[in-house]
Design a protein around this motif. Sequence first.
Motif: not given
Length: 265
Positions: A123, A128, A137
């Motif tokens: 990710i 994020s 996440c």
Amino acid sequence: MSESVAELPSSYSMKTDWTGYHHDKDELRAEIWSLLKQHAASIGDPFGHIPNFVGAQVAAERLANLPIWQQAKTIKCNPDSPQIPVRMRALQEGKRLYMAVPRLTSTRCFVELTAEDLQRKNISIAESAIARQALACGKLVSFAEMEPIDLVIVGCVAAGPGGGRTGKGAGFADLELAMLQEFGLVQIDTPIVTTVHPLQIVPDSRLPMQAHDWALNWIVTAEEVIETNTSYPRPIGLNWDSIRPEQLEQIPILRKLREKLTNNQ
């Protein structure tokens, strides 16, 4: 900041979820939101939000040059849009990042993010750093699972050079800090910082602080860094007298702490 609320555009007389607890601060927030809009200093409509401001990226870079940032390994940051560059920078520099679950609706009311975990999950850091992605996440953690915090970043609608501040009026930042202190994760000298637009800085007299309010140690804009040297005393843990019934009803961790306190008496 000379115009009165009566002179504000009609959209700025609307109420937020947290209007009505402190008239003067309601008025101040309405003024700030209007001022940012009038001067095209906000990104999107600022009303009802911790306003995303023009220059947020530069303010984050200025913050990152301060020793309090460079020495911090673990950072707690609010989930609002203007602090996206702050959260991104923290992760890029390998710091552990904690972000509160919006409205503290989970018993595990913080999300933990590290670059290492994100890399393992494939990710991106940029993704994020956006709050809704962080919730998806990141790892939900309880207070018992958290590391001590070296630096706190809070979102503000208005800030005073003497350390006074106000958010949207819900009191979440003060609650979060009080709970973190209860669990020994924030200390008496943990620095508290905000990044804002210069138009959000107001005279100290506009921001009266109450016993449960946590003052700022630093204010960072795209143009300057203000060390407040605040004289406001830091609260010690949760002030149960200041917690509103609806907060107790809506925030699970508060109810748990209240039950624990009652059982220990």
